[in-house]
Write a protein that holds these residues in place. Structure first.
Motif, mmCIF file in Angstrom:
data_model
loop_
_atom_site.group_PDB
_atom_site.id
_atom_site.type_symbol
_atom_site.label_atom_id
_atom_site.label_comp_id
_atom_site.label_asym_id
_atom_site.label_seq_id
_atom_site.Cartn_x
_atom_site.Cartn_y
_atom_site.Cartn_z
ATOM 1 N N UNK A 1 -83.412 42.139 -4.788
ATOM 2 C CA UNK A 1 -84.132 43.280 -4.104
ATOM 3 C C UNK A 1 -85.184 43.648 -4.793
ATOM 4 N N UNK A 2 -84.964 43.839 -6.154
ATOM 5 C CA UNK A 2 -85.957 44.316 -7.052
ATOM 6 C C UNK A 2 -87.260 43.638 -6.987
ATOM 7 N N UNK A 3 -86.728 42.128 -7.172
ATOM 8 C CA UNK A 3 -87.871 41.174 -7.098
ATOM 9 C C UNK A 3 -88.703 41.075 -6.143
ATOM 10 N N UNK A 4 -88.247 41.191 -4.746
ATOM 11 C CA UNK A 4 -88.790 41.242 -3.464
ATOM 12 C C UNK A 4 -89.694 42.467 -3.480
ATOM 13 N N UNK A 5 -89.147 43.675 -3.895
ATOM 14 C CA UNK A 5 -89.863 44.889 -3.890
ATOM 15 C C UNK A 5 -91.105 44.787 -4.680
ATOM 16 N N UNK A 6 -90.719 44.313 -5.954
ATOM 17 C CA UNK A 6 -91.713 44.203 -6.634
ATOM 18 C C UNK A 6 -93.028 43.391 -6.262
ATOM 19 N N UNK A 7 -92.767 42.419 -5.605
ATOM 20 C CA UNK A 7 -93.822 41.399 -4.969
ATOM 21 C C UNK A 7 -94.315 42.221 -3.791
ATOM 22 N N UNK A 8 -93.603 43.003 -3.080
ATOM 23 C CA UNK A 8 -94.490 43.863 -2.084
ATOM 24 C C UNK A 8 -95.460 44.700 -2.717
ATOM 25 N N UNK B 1 -79.777 52.485 -8.273
ATOM 26 C CA UNK B 1 -79.662 51.294 -7.749
ATOM 27 C C UNK B 1 -80.544 51.206 -6.568
ATOM 28 N N UNK B 2 -81.568 52.014 -6.499
ATOM 29 C CA UNK B 2 -82.453 51.998 -5.505
ATOM 30 C C UNK B 2 -83.987 51.650 -5.784
ATOM 31 N N UNK B 3 -84.657 51.704 -4.778
ATOM 32 C CA UNK B 3 -86.197 51.571 -4.786
ATOM 33 C C UNK B 3 -86.826 52.624 -5.799
ATOM 34 N N UNK B 4 -86.319 53.657 -5.789
ATOM 35 C CA UNK B 4 -86.846 54.832 -6.912
ATOM 36 C C UNK B 4 -86.712 54.530 -8.201
ATOM 37 N N UNK B 5 -85.627 53.837 -8.439
ATOM 38 C CA UNK B 5 -85.229 53.419 -9.838
ATOM 39 C C UNK B 5 -86.396 52.043 -10.137
ATOM 40 N N UNK B 6 -86.638 51.343 -9.295
ATOM 41 C CA UNK B 6 -87.505 50.326 -9.746
ATOM 42 C C UNK B 6 -89.097 50.887 -9.838
ATOM 43 N N UNK B 7 -89.401 52.082 -9.105
ATOM 44 C CA UNK B 7 -90.700 52.447 -9.158
ATOM 45 C C UNK B 7 -90.785 53.126 -10.623
ATOM 46 N N UNK B 8 -89.636 53.990 -11.019
ATOM 47 C CA UNK B 8 -89.616 54.559 -12.211
ATOM 48 C C UNK B 8 -89.699 53.833 -13.354
ATOM 49 N N UNK B 9 -89.305 52.497 -13.344
ATOM 50 C CA UNK B 9 -89.342 51.510 -14.450
ATOM 51 C C UNK B 9 -90.819 51.048 -14.383
#
Length: 117
Positions: free
Chosen positions: A64-71, A104-112
């Motif tokens: 999910x993280x990889x796909x979201x970062x691609x978006x 374990x959500x998109x918010x954590x990906x954004x924060x990182x």
């Protein structure tokens, strides 16, 4: 740079800084006054397809993280990510989400990506 993630249902705190809602839909049961949202960049949120795929349990958080970062590499999302990063350089930013497990959500990906925990 201070970036943190909190649930939008939690009451605002004085050290929240700029409060940014990072969910595509407005959270149920939360009034706009109570949420005290300063910005709501909907183009920073995962696509509906990606969100449905992840919540259906079809893939891992890492995928999910990889796909979201691609978006997030798309021009509009990248521009908004830079905008929020600039806000964080000026002071604290709190990413708000209604998900039950923000870590374990998109918010954590954004924060990182923004330099947070």
């Amino acid at each position: 740079m201070t970036v943190r993630v909190r649930r939008v249902q939690e009451p605002p705190e004085p050290d929240d800084g700029v409060r940014v809602l990072v969910d595509r839909l407005w959270p149920r049961g939360v009034s706009k006054d109570a949420a005290r949202v300063d910005e709501w960049p909907k183009a920073l949120t995962p696509s509906s397809e990606l969100r449905r795929w992840y919540h259906a349990g079809e893939g891992s958080y890492e995928e999910f993280r990889e796909r979201y970062e691609a978006e997030l590499a798309a021009p509009e999302a990248a521009e908004l990510l830079d905008h929020v990063r600039e806000l964080a350089r000026k002071g604290p930013v709190t990413l708000l989400t209604a998900v039950k497990t923000p870590q374990s959500s998109h918010a954590a990906v954004l924060a990182r990506l923004l330099g947070g925990p």
